[in-house]
Design a protein around this motif. Structure first.
Motif, PDB file in Angstrom:
ATOM      1  N   LEU A 256      10.418  12.879  22.104  1.00 19.29           N
ATOM      2  CA  LEU A 256       9.255  13.115  21.255  1.00 19.29           C
ATOM      3  C   LEU A 256       8.874  11.735  20.741  1.00 19.29           C
ATOM      4  N   ALA A 257       7.811  11.208  21.296  1.00 19.64           N
ATOM      5  CA  ALA A 257       7.482   9.793  21.127  1.00 19.64           C
ATOM      6  C   ALA A 257       7.439   9.395  19.651  1.00 19.64           C
ATOM      7  N   PRO A 258       8.043   8.252  19.296  1.00 20.52           N
ATOM      8  CA  PRO A 258       8.040   7.788  17.904  1.00 20.52           C
ATOM      9  C   PRO A 258       6.689   7.204  17.520  1.00 20.52           C
ATOM     10  N   HIS A 259       5.727   8.069  17.416  1.00 23.41           N
ATOM     11  CA  HIS A 259       4.340   7.648  17.184  1.00 23.41           C
ATOM     12  C   HIS A 259       3.603   8.787  16.494  1.00 23.41           C
ATOM     13  N   LEU A 260       2.897   8.464  15.422  1.00 22.84           N
ATOM     14  CA  LEU A 260       2.078   9.448  14.725  1.00 22.84           C
ATOM     15  C   LEU A 260       0.698   8.864  14.461  1.00 22.84           C
ATOM     16  N   HIS A 261      -0.311   9.730  14.599  1.00 22.88           N
ATOM     17  CA  HIS A 261      -1.673   9.358  14.216  1.00 22.88           C
ATOM     18  C   HIS A 261      -2.059  10.286  13.074  1.00 22.88           C
ATOM     19  N   VAL A 262      -2.144   9.717  11.861  1.00 19.33           N
ATOM     20  CA  VAL A 262      -2.294  10.527  10.644  1.00 19.33           C
ATOM     21  C   VAL A 262      -3.614  10.162   9.954  1.00 19.33           C
ATOM     22  N   PRO A 263      -4.645  10.972  10.102  1.00 19.35           N
ATOM     23  CA  PRO A 263      -5.953  10.630   9.526  1.00 19.35           C
ATOM     24  C   PRO A 263      -5.869  10.383   8.027  1.00 19.35           C
ATOM     25  N   LEU A 264      -6.437   9.271   7.595  1.00 18.16           N
ATOM     26  CA  LEU A 264      -6.531   8.954   6.168  1.00 18.16           C
ATOM     27  C   LEU A 264      -7.919   9.320   5.642  1.00 18.16           C
ATOM     28  N   GLN A 265      -8.952   8.873   6.329  1.00 20.25           N
ATOM     29  CA  GLN A 265     -10.370   9.051   5.992  1.00 20.25           C
ATOM     30  C   GLN A 265     -10.785   8.207   4.791  1.00 20.25           C
ATOM     31  N   SER A 266     -10.042   8.249   3.697  1.00 21.57           N
ATOM     32  CA  SER A 266     -10.338   7.388   2.547  1.00 21.57           C
ATOM     33  C   SER A 266      -9.088   7.226   1.698  1.00 21.57           C
ATOM     34  N   GLY A 267      -8.965   6.061   1.059  1.00 22.16           N
ATOM     35  CA  GLY A 267      -7.871   5.830   0.131  1.00 22.16           C
ATOM     36  C   GLY A 267      -8.286   5.980  -1.313  1.00 22.16           C
ATOM     37  N   SER A 268      -9.432   6.595  -1.554  1.00 19.71           N
ATOM     38  CA  SER A 268      -9.944   6.825  -2.904  1.00 19.71           C
ATOM     39  C   SER A 268      -9.927   8.311  -3.209  1.00 19.71           C
ATOM     40  N   ASP A 269      -9.308   8.700  -4.315  1.00 16.36           N
ATOM     41  CA  ASP A 269      -9.286  10.113  -4.690  1.00 16.36           C
ATOM     42  C   ASP A 269     -10.696  10.658  -4.902  1.00 16.36           C
ATOM     43  N   GLU A 323      -9.886   0.540  -3.096  1.00 13.58           N
ATOM     44  CA  GLU A 323      -8.715   1.416  -3.110  1.00 13.58           C
ATOM     45  C   GLU A 323      -8.257   1.714  -1.687  1.00 13.58           C
ATOM     46  N   THR A 324      -9.218   1.933  -0.799  1.00 10.43           N
ATOM     47  CA  THR A 324      -8.872   2.175   0.604  1.00 10.43           C
ATOM     48  C   THR A 324      -8.259   0.927   1.229  1.00 10.43           C
ATOM     49  N   ARG A 325      -8.892  -0.215   1.008  1.00  8.74           N
ATOM     50  CA  ARG A 325      -8.387  -1.466   1.593  1.00  8.74           C
ATOM     51  C   ARG A 325      -6.961  -1.744   1.129  1.00  8.74           C
ATOM     52  N   ALA A 326      -6.696  -1.534  -0.150  1.00  7.70           N
ATOM     53  CA  ALA A 326      -5.362  -1.807  -0.688  1.00  7.70           C
ATOM     54  C   ALA A 326      -4.318  -0.874  -0.077  1.00  7.70           C
ATOM     55  N   LEU A 327      -4.680   0.380   0.121  1.00  4.27           N
ATOM     56  CA  LEU A 327      -3.736   1.315   0.718  1.00  4.27           C
ATOM     57  C   LEU A 327      -3.464   0.954   2.173  1.00  4.27           C
ATOM     58  N   VAL A 328      -4.498   0.569   2.900  1.00  2.47           N
ATOM     59  CA  VAL A 328      -4.327   0.157   4.296  1.00  2.47           C
ATOM     60  C   VAL A 328      -3.405  -1.054   4.384  1.00  2.47           C
ATOM     61  N   GLU A 329      -3.566  -1.984   3.477  1.00  2.00           N
ATOM     62  CA  GLU A 329      -2.689  -3.158   3.463  1.00  2.00           C
ATOM     63  C   GLU A 329      -1.240  -2.760   3.211  1.00  2.00           C
ATOM     64  N   GLU A 330      -1.026  -1.769   2.357  1.00  2.00           N
ATOM     65  CA  GLU A 330       0.333  -1.391   1.978  1.00  2.00           C
ATOM     66  C   GLU A 330       1.070  -0.624   3.068  1.00  2.00           C
ATOM     67  N   LEU A 331       0.386   0.287   3.744  1.00  2.00           N
ATOM     68  CA  LEU A 331       1.064   1.192   4.667  1.00  2.00           C
ATOM     69  C   LEU A 331       1.328   0.511   6.011  1.00  2.00           C
ATOM     70  N   PRO A 332       2.391   0.931   6.712  1.00  2.00           N
ATOM     71  CA  PRO A 332       2.831   0.225   7.931  1.00  2.00           C
ATOM     72  C   PRO A 332       2.084   0.655   9.189  1.00  2.00           C
ATOM     73  N   TYR A 333       0.768   0.588   9.151  1.00  2.00           N
ATOM     74  CA  TYR A 333      -0.020   0.937  10.334  1.00  2.00           C
ATOM     75  C   TYR A 333       0.212  -0.074  11.455  1.00  2.00           C
ATOM     76  N   THR A 334       0.126   0.413  12.678  1.00  2.00           N
ATOM     77  CA  THR A 334       0.169  -0.470  13.842  1.00  2.00           C
ATOM     78  C   THR A 334      -1.180  -0.527  14.557  1.00  2.00           C
ATOM     79  N   TYR A 335      -2.093   0.345  14.197  1.00  2.00           N
ATOM     80  CA  TYR A 335      -3.477   0.286  14.674  1.00  2.00           C
ATOM     81  C   TYR A 335      -4.321   1.191  13.791  1.00  2.00           C
ATOM     82  N   LEU A 336      -5.639   0.980  13.814  1.00  2.00           N
ATOM     83  CA  LEU A 336      -6.572   1.787  13.031  1.00  2.00           C
ATOM     84  C   LEU A 336      -7.787   2.152  13.874  1.00  2.00           C
TER      85      LEU A 336
END
Length: 446
Positions: A256-269, A323-336
Motif C-alpha cells: 500500500l504505497a506510502p503516499h497520500l494526496h489530502v486536499p487542503l483547499q485553504s489554510g484559513s478557517d 494563513e494558507t501560506r504558513a500552513l503549507v510551509e509547515e506541513l511536509p508536502y512533497t508536491y502541491l
C-alpha cells in the motif's frame, strides 16, 4: 463504416472519469467495436466530460466543434459529469449526435451504430450475471490501472458541482471490488484505488457475515491479503484517514504505497467555512502531522504527501492567504496542486461576494507552487541513496519510473512498461535516477 465500428475516446477530468471511460471502452469492445488510437481513424468519438469548472465545460464544447470541423462525417457522442449537469445544452449543440447524462456504458453503446441492437439488453457480462457487469479487464491507456470503489459524494462543498452531477455516495460491494482487482492485477503492477469520495467507502454497505463493518481500511486489508499488486490511494480527506489505515500504510512493506494526496483547499478557517468544508485548519494540520510522523518512522522513512489548494476563493484576503501560506510551509508536502478559483455556475460559491481579482489569484498561485517545488526538491534529496519500489510506466521508449512515494525517476537501462523492481535512487537537485536491474522483467512477474 465497417461491420465493426471504430471508436475514439477522449476523457476530461479526474481518475474516476478515466475509469469510467475504460468501462465504456470495454463495454463497446465486448459488443464488437474496435478502439481507434486517433480521431481521424474513427467512425465514432465518445467524449467523457468533466464539470469541475465552467472552463471544463468550455473545453469539451471546443473539442466537439473542432472534431466536427475536421471530420464532418464523424459521429460524436458526449457523456459524463458535464452532460449530467448541462444535458439540455449539449442536446442543443448541432455538432453532437448523441448525449448520455452520466457514465452508463450501455447507454453509450445504444448510440453507436451496429451496437444499438445488442445494447438493448443489460450490460455485457463476459461470464458474469446480468446484474453484475464484467470486471474491468485492463486500463488500455496506462501502465497503472484505476480501481473505482465508489461513486458520488455526500459532502456539500460550496464550490463543487461534481457532487450534483454524480449524486450521493454509493459503494461497490467488497467482493465485486476484489474480483475486479484480481483481474486488473493480471495486467497491471499497480492499482490506484479511486472514486469521488473514497473516505466514505462502506458507509452504505453495513456489515458482512462476520459482523465487520465495511470501510476503506477493511477493504484495503482484503486487497493486500488477496491480490498480488501494489495499491495506491487516490485523493482522500485527511480527517477521514483512520489509525487502522495508517497502520496498513506503515506495515505493508510498500504494497500500500506510502503516499497520500489530502486536499487542503485553504489554510484559513474563515475561507474553509465559506467553502462549506467540514474541518478546521487545526484538525487538518494535526491529522496530517500525526500521519506523517507515523509513516516517516516506518522502516524506509519514505512518505509522499500532496494536496489540492484553491487560491483566490471569494472572500480570501491577504490575511487568509497568509494563513494558507504558513500552513503549507509547515506541513511536509512533497508536491502541491494549486488552482486559482474558477467559477462553477450552479454552485453556492458562484453567488458569493468579494471576488478576488485574477492577477491577485495568479500571484498567490505562483507563490504556493514555488513553495511546492522547493519542498519537492528537498524531499527528493533525502531519498538519494535509499532503496525504492519502482513501477515502470509510459509507452515505447518514453518510459519513467514511479516510486511508491510518488517520485518520478529517470531510468538508466532497458525497461518495459509494467516492469516493477527495487533499486537504489541516485541524482541531485530534484532529478532522480535509478539503474534498471537485468532481471527487471522477472521481478515484475513475481
Amino acid at each position: 463504416m465497417s461491420d465493426k465500428p471504430s471508436v475514439w475516446f477522449h476523457t476530461f477530468g479526474c481518475k474516476a472519469n478515466q475509469y469510467d471511460t475504460e468501462r465504456i471502452r470495454q463495454e463497446l469492445e465486448l459488443r464488437g467495436a474496435e478502439t481507434a488510437l486517433h480521431a481521424d481513424l474513427a467512425d465514432v468519438a465518445v467524449i467523457n466530460t468533466c464539470t469541475v469548472t465552467n472552463q471544463a465545460d468550455a473545453n469539451a464544447r471546443r473539442l466537439v466543434r473542432r472534431l466536427r470541423r475536421q471530420r464532418p462525417d464523424l459521429r460524436i457522442v458526449v457523456a459524463g459529469c458535464s452532460t449530467s449537469f448541462r444535458e439540455a445544452e449539449y442536446r442543443a449543440l448541432e455538432e453532437v449526435d448523441g448525449v448520455v447524462p452520466g457514465h452508463d456504458p450501455s447507454a453509450v453503446a445504444r448510440l453507436v451504430p451496429q451496437l444499438g441492437d445488442s445494447a438493448a439488453a443489460d450490460p455485457v457480462t463476459a461470464g458474469g450475471s446480468d446484474a453484475s457487469p464484467a470486471p474491468l479487464q485492463r486500463n488500455a491507456r496506462g501502465t497503472r490501472a484505476w480501481l473505482k470503489i465508489q461513486d458520488g459524494c455526500d459532502r456539500k462543498c460550496s464550490f463543487c458541482a461534481t457532487r450534483i452531477a454524480r449524486g450521493a455516495s454509493v459503494s461497490r460491494p467488497v467482493d465485486e471490488v476484489l474480483a475486479e482487482a484480481a483481474t486488473l492485477a493480471r495486467a497491471h503492477p499497480e492499482l490506484v484505488i479511486t472514486g469521488i469520495h473514497i473516505g466514505h467507502y462502506g458507509k452504505d454497505l453495513g456489515t458482512d457475515s462476520a459482523r465487520t463493518r465495511a470501510s476503506l481500511a477493511t477493504l484495503c486489508e482484503r486487497l493486500l491479503q488477496e491480490v498480488p499488486a501494489r495499491f495506491r490511494l487516490s485523493s482522500i480527506e485527511a480527517t477521514e484517514i483512520d489509525d487502522r489505515l495508517v497502520d496498513l500504510l506503515a506495515a505493508s512493506d510498500g504494497r500500500l504505497a506510502p503516499h497520500l494526496h489530502v486536499p487542503l483547499q485553504s489554510g484559513s478557517d474563515r475561507v474553509l467555512r465559506l467553502m462549506r468544508r467540514w474541518h478546521t485548519r487545526e484538525a487538518y494540520r494535526a491529522r496530517v502531522l500525526a500521519i506523517a510522523d507515523r509513516l516517516r518512522a516506518a522502516d524506509s522513512g519514505a512518505f509522499g504527501l500532496g494536496a489540492d489548494i484553491i487560491v483566490g476563493f471569494p472572500g480570501e484576503g491577504e490575511e487568509e492567504f497568509e494563513e494558507t501560506r504558513a500552513l503549507v510551509e509547515e506541513l511536509p508536502y512533497t508536491y502541491l496542486h494549486v488552482f486559482p478559483y474558477s467559477v462553477r455556475d450552479g454552485t453556492v460559491a458562484a453567488s458569493l461576494p468579494d471576488r478576488v481579482p485574477g492577477n491577485v489569484a495568479a500571484a498567490r498561485s505562483r507563490t504556493l507552487r514555488d513553495i511546492g517545488l522547493r519542498k519537492g526538491e528537498a524531499y527528493s534529496e533525502t531519498r538519494v541513496g535509499t532503496m525504492a519500489d519502482i513501477v515502470v510506466e509510459g509507452r515505447d521508449d518514453r518510459v519513467a519510473g514511479v516510486t511508491g512515494d510518488y517520485l518520478r525517476v529517470e531510468l538508466l537501462g532497458d525497461a518495459t512498461p509494467g516492469d516493477r523492481f527495487s533499486a537504489r535512487l541516485r541524482g541531485r537537485a530534484g532529478r532522480l535516477t535509478a539503474e534498471v536491474p537485468v532481471n527487471a522483467r522477472a521481478a515484475a512477474a513475481v
